[in-house]
Scaffold this active site. Structure first.
Site, PDB file in Angstrom:
ATOM      1  N   ASP A 252       2.269  -2.260   6.825  1.00 35.55           N
ATOM      2  CA  ASP A 252       1.419  -1.958   5.670  1.00 35.55           C
ATOM      3  C   ASP A 252       0.542  -3.160   5.315  1.00 35.55           C
ATOM      4  OD1 ASP A 252       0.325  -1.096   3.293  1.00 35.55           O
ATOM      5  OD2 ASP A 252       2.207  -0.385   2.450  1.00 35.55           O
ATOM      6  N   HIS A 349      -4.276   8.720   6.824  1.00 36.73           N
ATOM      7  CA  HIS A 349      -4.425   7.748   5.746  1.00 36.73           C
ATOM      8  C   HIS A 349      -5.276   6.560   6.176  1.00 36.73           C
ATOM      9  CE1 HIS A 349      -3.270   5.544   2.112  1.00 36.73           C
ATOM     10  NE2 HIS A 349      -3.049   4.495   2.887  1.00 36.73           N
TER      11      HIS A 349
END
Length: 441
Positions: A252, A349
């Site tokens: 991330d 995403h």
């Protein structure tokens, strides 16, 4: 790595962290400094001196007369409270720490500009002491045997702060309330606030110590509105430094802007457009968007790996784009598979959030994970304390989040439960406090 001299006699790297010098930090208090006490314990333990009843006397003598032994690199690393070169507050470009606290306060009834200035002066003084590894007066003793452990304390102002202090003429348009998003399930009691503090450290006790000290300093001037606790991987837990993973197991932050990028400062920090008028106090500062995002981990973990990777648009094992390469390979958003469909799905995403999909808009993500136990249905109350930094949320977070809100494949696995937007001014000048140009200008 380029280094500059630090006030503690050590050196500071480009990320603002420093390794402490060999001697203890000066302090006006009667307590031992945190670093000196740990050095004493370490030296005595290594020499095998502290034995039985004699240990107490020997330990006191060592504390009074002997120089402290060196802390581990994790404990001795420090971040400057003010960086005369970079100007911004610590905790924005500082590498992610293992522990974090986010906390918001509201000014108490009757407290105004004068009281807010006195509070920021106290908070700045305490933050500077703690970040240097020094023990402030009237200390709780929670972190006496620890070094600064990369502690950072970052202060910001919410929209309502300007109403409470009579400074609405100095409130930037960037602090307009965030729009409603369809995925929002916001708890007003855990959102916004007059004043916001972000605390980070590589040691949990050091982080809590700072939280407790600042909360006590608020006194009768400000009341706690909400507080959240987060964590990340501890530095050194992996064989080599790597991008953090979130609680979904995904790497991330791969596509974060880098300080070496030629347009990094323009994207993340307020520049000359602040002018010399009522908003000049924000020049060199940044805007923080804070979101508590609960992850529906039970639902996510039921998905096969292939589905998870298509939702994200990256391989789970190493964070590489589905179009190939390694984590830092540029996504090929035009590449189609044998079926004629995009290899990185249209609703992935990573595709929707990419600067290439948002006319270059970008924000610096610097989150913490959280786990606050389990809900009544047994599901973990866990997810991401999302913190992102940008020069202008009207041109970065808001348009990107609107786009994600309309068609992000990850949205069904997330719940946005709290939100805040804060103006984070530049670092205090020597002898001053954070926000002084606003409060005394």
């Amino acid at each position: 790595m380029t280094t500059t001299a630090s006030s503690s006699g050590g050196t500071s790297g480009a990320d603002g962290r420093t390794d402490s010098g060999s001697g203890p930090e000066p302090t006006e208090t009667l307590e031992l400094s945190r670093r000196r006490l740990l050095g004493t314990v370490g030296a005595a333990g290594a020499a095998g001196l502290v034995v039985g009843a004699a240990g107490g006397a020997i330990g006191v003598a060592a504390a009074q007369d002997d120089p402290p032994a060196a802390l581990s690199s994790l404990g001795s690393a420090s971040v400057a409270f003010r960086d005369e070169r970079a100007k911004q507050q610590a905790g924005i470009t500082t590498p992610l720490q293992a522990r974090g606290h986010l906390v918001a306060f509201d000014l108490a009834p009757g407290a105004g500009r004068k009281e807010a200035a006195a509070l920021l002066r106290r908070w700045s003084r305490t933050a500077e002491e703690l970040m240097a590894g020094r023990t402030p007066a009237a200390d709780t003793g929670v972190a006496l045997d620890a070094g600064p452990s990369s502690l950072t304390v970052t202060f910001g102002f919410g929209r309502t702060f300007f109403d409470r202090t009579g400074l609405t003429a100095h409130r930037p348009v960037q602090l307009e309330p965030l729009p409603d998003f369809s995925s929002d399930e916001l708890d007003a009691g855990r959102s916004n606030g007059d004043l916001w503090i972000q605390i980070g450290s590589d040691d949990a006790l050091v982080a809590f110590h700072a939280l407790r000290a600042l909360q006590k300093e608020a006194g009768s001037t400000a009341r706690l509105r909400w507080q959240m606790n987060g964590f990340n991987r501890t530095p050194g837990a992996t064989a080599s430094p790597m991008t953090a993973r979130n609680l979904m197991g995904q790497v991330d932050g791969t596509n974060n802007p880098k300080p070496a990028d030629p347009d990094f400062d323009e994207r993340i920090f307020v520049g000359r457009d602040a002018g010399s008028g009522p908003y000049a106090w924000m020049r060199g500062g940044s805007y923080a968007v804070v979101r508590r995002i609960r992850m529906l981990l039970d639902d996510w973990e039921k998905q096969p790996l292939s589905k998870q990777e298509k939702v994200i648009g990256r391989r789970k094992a190493d964070g590489a784009p589905l179009t190939g390469g390694d984590e830092h390979t540029t996504m090929d958003l035009d590449k189609n598979g044998p079926d004629g469909l995009p290899v990185i799905p249209a609703d992935a995403h990573a595709r929707i959030a990419a600067p290439e999909s948002n006319q270059g808009a970008a924000m610096l993500r610097r989150p913490f994970s959280f786990h606050d136990g389990f809900r009544d249905d047994g599901a973990p109350d866990a997810g991401l304390l999302f913190v992102c930094w940008q020069a202008d949320p009207l041109r970065s977070f808001i348009p990107i989040q609107r786009k994600l809100d309309r068609g992000d494949a990850l949205s069904p696995f997330l719940r946005h439960e709290a939100s805040g937007l804060f103006a984070v001014p530049p670092a205090a000048v020597a002898g001053g406090y954070v926000g002084q140009p606003l409060l005394e200008g």
